[in-house]
Design an enzyme around this catalytic site. Structure first.
Site, PDB file in Angstrom:
ATOM      1  N   GLY A  15     -22.857   6.420 -63.048  1.00  0.00           N
ATOM      2  CA  GLY A  15     -22.641   7.585 -63.775  1.00  0.00           C
ATOM      3  C   GLY A  15     -22.006   7.471 -65.140  1.00  0.00           C
ATOM      4  CB  ILE A  22     -16.605  12.885 -64.953  1.00  0.00           C
ATOM      5  CG1 ILE A  22     -16.463  14.262 -65.187  1.00  0.00           C
ATOM      6  CG2 ILE A  22     -16.053  12.913 -63.524  1.00  0.00           C
ATOM      7  CD1 ILE A  22     -17.005  15.382 -64.493  1.00  0.00           C
ATOM      8  CB  VAL A  67     -31.446   7.332 -58.565  1.00  0.00           C
ATOM      9  CG1 VAL A  67     -30.201   6.812 -58.599  1.00  0.00           C
ATOM     10  CG2 VAL A  67     -31.704   8.576 -59.290  1.00  0.00           C
ATOM     11  CE1 TYR A 157     -23.254  23.405 -63.125  1.00  0.00           C
ATOM     12  CE2 TYR A 157     -23.388  24.232 -60.807  1.00  0.00           C
ATOM     13  CZ  TYR A 157     -23.116  23.072 -61.652  1.00  0.00           C
ATOM     14  OH  TYR A 157     -22.735  21.990 -61.239  1.00  0.00           O
ATOM     15  CE  LYS A 164     -23.162  18.877 -59.466  1.00  0.00           C
ATOM     16  NZ  LYS A 164     -22.835  17.356 -59.334  1.00  0.00           N
ATOM     17  CB  THR A 195     -19.096  15.583 -69.718  1.00  0.00           C
ATOM     18  OG1 THR A 195     -19.748  16.368 -69.013  1.00  0.00           O
ATOM     19  CG2 THR A 195     -17.728  15.330 -68.991  1.00  0.00           C
ATOM     20  CB  ALA A 197     -23.943  15.494 -67.939  1.00  0.00           C
TER      21      ALA A 197
END
Length: 256
Positions: A15, A22, A67, A157, A164, A195, A197
């Site tokens: 990542g 992070i 992925v 979000y 999540k 960040t 992202a």
């Protein structure tokens, strides 16, 4: 204090996108604690940013990992098996939702966007756990990244909240399934961080400011603080901890 060292341990960090990620803060802390690391980059564009960081880490293995691309995950773990023969810890710090679905209402999310967000952000962790299991014959630690939006509604979000939440539930199930083999599984839930992202979240600057005002410590969390927690979870000092979502957010989550 010897239990907090990662000396002699080998770990995979997935990542890292740049020096604000992070995953980069965690990788740097893990390397400083003595770990030998393998790292990945997402694509050729990201490679230019990640390879210099991999050199700073002295990473023994650095490979591409998307992925969604058939064979890349298998090749990565085959390489770890051939080069190292074992894996002591894995840090999973990847998440994605298509912009149109992320910025819209969850009720309006597309079937394809929801499925893709779930596959990349959640099921990829289960796939990595399955590949890591045979390399963790003496036990190990799997860590993924979540956010308080899994438990409460955070404006902007959107789709990532349900995703999540599924990731945190997966952590509990994986912990139960892998625990007999000494493999621990935990989620880390940092407060909002600036960040690349996270910048895709609508009104993210407002979210950062509100988090700093709302948190009991009246500040945002730092990458180094997230990294320190991940070092602990990868260390023998956390050998009795599994199935948890652990907050490192200046207390932000308690005032929901």
């Amino acid at each position: 204090m010897d239990q907090l060292t990662l000396q002699g341990k080998k770990g995979l960090v997935v990542g890292i996108a740049n020096d604000q990620s992070i995953a980069w803060g965690c990788a740097r802390a893990m390397r400083d604690a003595g770990a030998e690391l393998a790292v990945t980059w997402f694509n050729d564009k990201a490679r230019a940013h990640v390879e210099p960081l991999a050199r700073q880490l002295g990473a023994a293995i650095a490979l591409p990992l998307d992925v969604e691309q058939a064979g890349q995950l298998e090749h990565l773990f085959d390489t770890l098996a051939a080069r190292w023969g074992r894996l002591d810890f894995l840090l999973h710090s990847i998440a994605f939702a298509p912009r149109g679905d992320l910025h819209g209402r969850v009720v309006d999310s597309s079937r394809e966007g929801f499925a893709r967000a779930m596959d990349i952000s959640c099921h990829s962790f289960a796939r990595m756990a399955r590949r890591a299991e045979p390399l963790m014959r003496q036990g190990g630690s799997l860590v993924t990244m979540s956010y308080v939006g899994a438990e409460e509604v955070i404006p902007g979000y959107g789709l990532m909240g349900p995703v999540k939440a599924a990731l945190e539930a997966s952590v509990r199930y994986l912990a139960a399934e892998l625990g007999p083999g000494g493999i621990r599984v935990n989620a880390v839930s940092p407060g909002p961080l600036a960040t690349r992202a996270a910048s895709g979240i609508a009104d993210f600057d407002t979210l950062l400011a509100q988090a700093a005002r709302r948190a009991p410590l009246r500040r945002l969390v730092a990458l180094e603080e997230v990294g320190a927690l991940c070092v602990f979870l990868a260390s023998d000092g956390a050998r009795a901890m599994t199935g948890n979502t652990i907050y490192v957010d200046a207390g932000y989550h308690i005032l929901g």
